[in-house]
Design an enzyme around this catalytic site. Structure first.
Site, PDB file in Angstrom:
ATOM      1  N   GLU A 152     -12.345 -44.921 -30.807  1.00 29.33           N
ATOM      2  CA  GLU A 152     -11.502 -43.816 -30.317  1.00 29.33           C
ATOM      3  C   GLU A 152     -10.139 -44.345 -29.893  1.00 29.33           C
ATOM      4  O   GLU A 152      -9.111 -43.694 -30.110  1.00 29.33           O
ATOM      5  CB  GLU A 152     -12.212 -43.084 -29.167  1.00 29.33           C
ATOM      6  N   SER A 166     -24.652 -42.409 -31.302  1.00 26.29           N
ATOM      7  CA  SER A 166     -25.717 -41.408 -31.198  1.00 26.29           C
ATOM      8  C   SER A 166     -27.076 -41.983 -30.794  1.00 26.29           C
ATOM      9  O   SER A 166     -28.116 -41.525 -31.263  1.00 26.29           O
ATOM     10  CB  SER A 166     -25.834 -40.609 -32.504  1.00 26.29           C
ATOM     11  N   GLU A 202     -20.467 -50.332 -33.628  1.00 28.23           N
ATOM     12  CA  GLU A 202     -20.503 -48.865 -33.548  1.00 28.23           C
ATOM     13  C   GLU A 202     -19.925 -48.275 -34.832  1.00 28.23           C
ATOM     14  O   GLU A 202     -18.704 -48.101 -34.940  1.00 28.23           O
ATOM     15  CB  GLU A 202     -19.659 -48.385 -32.360  1.00 28.23           C
ATOM     16  N   HIS A 219     -12.612 -49.977 -28.984  1.00 32.84           N
ATOM     17  CA  HIS A 219     -13.412 -48.794 -29.307  1.00 32.84           C
ATOM     18  C   HIS A 219     -12.700 -47.984 -30.385  1.00 32.84           C
ATOM     19  O   HIS A 219     -11.474 -47.847 -30.363  1.00 32.84           O
ATOM     20  CB  HIS A 219     -13.634 -47.951 -28.051  1.00 32.84           C
ATOM     21  N   ASN A 258     -21.047 -45.488 -21.715  1.00 35.98           N
ATOM     22  CA  ASN A 258     -19.618 -45.220 -21.875  1.00 35.98           C
ATOM     23  C   ASN A 258     -19.391 -43.732 -21.581  1.00 35.98           C
ATOM     24  O   ASN A 258     -19.660 -42.891 -22.422  1.00 35.98           O
ATOM     25  CB  ASN A 258     -19.206 -45.582 -23.315  1.00 35.98           C
ATOM     26  N   LYS A 265     -16.683 -42.215 -21.279  1.00 36.43           N
ATOM     27  CA  LYS A 265     -15.452 -41.671 -21.899  1.00 36.43           C
ATOM     28  C   LYS A 265     -14.709 -40.817 -20.864  1.00 36.43           C
ATOM     29  O   LYS A 265     -14.806 -41.095 -19.672  1.00 36.43           O
ATOM     30  CB  LYS A 265     -15.796 -40.911 -23.180  1.00 36.43           C
ATOM     31  N   GLY A 297     -20.951 -39.901 -31.679  1.00 39.61           N
ATOM     32  CA  GLY A 297     -20.837 -38.512 -31.254  1.00 39.61           C
ATOM     33  C   GLY A 297     -21.216 -37.508 -32.326  1.00 39.61           C
ATOM     34  O   GLY A 297     -20.955 -36.318 -32.189  1.00 39.61           O
TER      35      GLY A 297
HETATM   36  P1  PGA Z   1     -22.234 -41.668 -28.645  1.00 40.04           P
HETATM   37  O1  PGA Z   1     -20.977 -42.633 -28.312  1.00 40.04           O
HETATM   38  O2  PGA Z   1     -23.444 -42.302 -28.041  1.00 40.04           O
HETATM   39  O3  PGA Z   1     -21.882 -40.354 -27.991  1.00 40.04           O
HETATM   40  O4  PGA Z   1     -22.327 -41.570 -30.120  1.00 40.04           O
HETATM   41  C1  PGA Z   1     -21.093 -44.024 -28.363  1.00 40.04           C
HETATM   42  C2  PGA Z   1     -19.770 -44.678 -28.053  1.00 40.04           C
HETATM   43  O5  PGA Z   1     -18.722 -44.149 -28.468  1.00 40.04           O
HETATM   44  O6  PGA Z   1     -19.718 -45.739 -27.413  1.00 40.04           O
END
Ligand code: PGA
Length: 252
Positions: free
Chosen positions: A98, A214, A168, A96, A10, A12, A174
């Site tokens: 976000e 992460s 997640e 997601h 992803n 982003k 993140g």
């Molecule tokens: P990350 O993000 O690996 O940077 O924690 C995962 C995601 O949001 O899909």
């Protein structure tokens, strides 16, 4: 049954078109000849056509990060599942955290997006996961169960077959704070059991459940070794070819 692992990147809102092209080139040259896991990248909308062209006849598939719930209309700035389909995209991430938090997409909206994605004949990668305060209260399984019920479990069994779930936990995204393999396994098993209860045990057995939050080259192996973890949705660590290739290696 043996489920094939899937590693999905992803991106982003990262990387210019040129940086994205360079990343894809590096991935293509570093991949094993015949990877035994599935690989997806989800670049921003602006990069999808180029990514599709670059990855044609390769083991890398291309996913979109988002879509609107309507097929067309006066929704300035939005992109529909139908449009993605017309490009040759087969997978769309939805739900997601976000999108839920920053763009106020509630369960109802996520359900409509799931419908739009399956109506277009595409596969939703449905994200779910709890915030830290819910985990601290020990209510994470109930929380995720509600997300599944309101966003996914209205689907008829034949449509559900297409779904991929990504667990997640929001506190792990993140932050560098990964769920332990045991925490991931516990939730994945709970999700699989929920699905088996709602549909039938075969649906539970065949469902691919990715862990996200992460995941890095150095923790991927231990997470992938859990019996109900079928791969990963990777954010930060997917932006660097070396680290993403190591995660692919761990899955394959
Ligand atoms: P990350 O993000 O690996 O940077 O924690 C995962 C995601 O949001 O899909």
């Amino acid at each position: 049954m043996k489920r094939k692992k899937l590693v999905a990147a992803n991106w982003k809102m990262n990387l210019t078109l040129q940086e994205g092209e360079a990343l894809i080139s590096a991935l293509l040259s570093g991949l094993p000849d015949q990877p035994t896991c599935d690989i997806l990248i989800a670049p921003p909308f602006t990069h999808l056509q180029t990514a599709l062209t670059q990855t044609r006849n390769s083991p890398i598939g291309v996913a979109a990060q988002h879509c609107h719930e309507q097929a067309s209309g006066a929704y300035t700035g939005e992109v529909s599942a139908e449009m993605l389909k017309s490009l040759g995209i087969r997978f769309v991430i939805t739900g997601h955290s976000e999108r839920r938090q920053l763009f106020h997409e509630d369960d109802n909206r996520v359900r409509q997006k799931v419908d739009a994605i399956v109506r277009a004949g595409l596969t939703p990668i449905f994200c779910c996961g709890e915030p830290m305060e819910i985990r601290e209260a020990g209510k994470q399984v109930e929380y995720v169960r509600e997300q599944l019920k309101s966003g996914l479990f209205h689907l008829a069994p034949a449509l559900f077959e297409r779904v991929i779930i990504a667990y997640e936990p929001i506190w792990a995204i993140g932050t560098g704070q990964t769920a332990t393999p045991e925490q991931a396994q516990e939730m994945h098993l709970a999700i699989r059991n929920e699905v088996a209860d709602r549909y039938f045990s075969k649906a539970g057995e065949e469902l691919r459940i990715l862990y996200g939050g992460s995941v890095k080259a150095d923790n991927a192996q231990s997470i992938f070794s859990m019996p109900d973890v079928d791969g990963s949705l990777v954010g930060g660590a997917s932006l660097d070819a070396d680290s993403f290739l190591k995660i692919i290696d761990a899955a394959c």
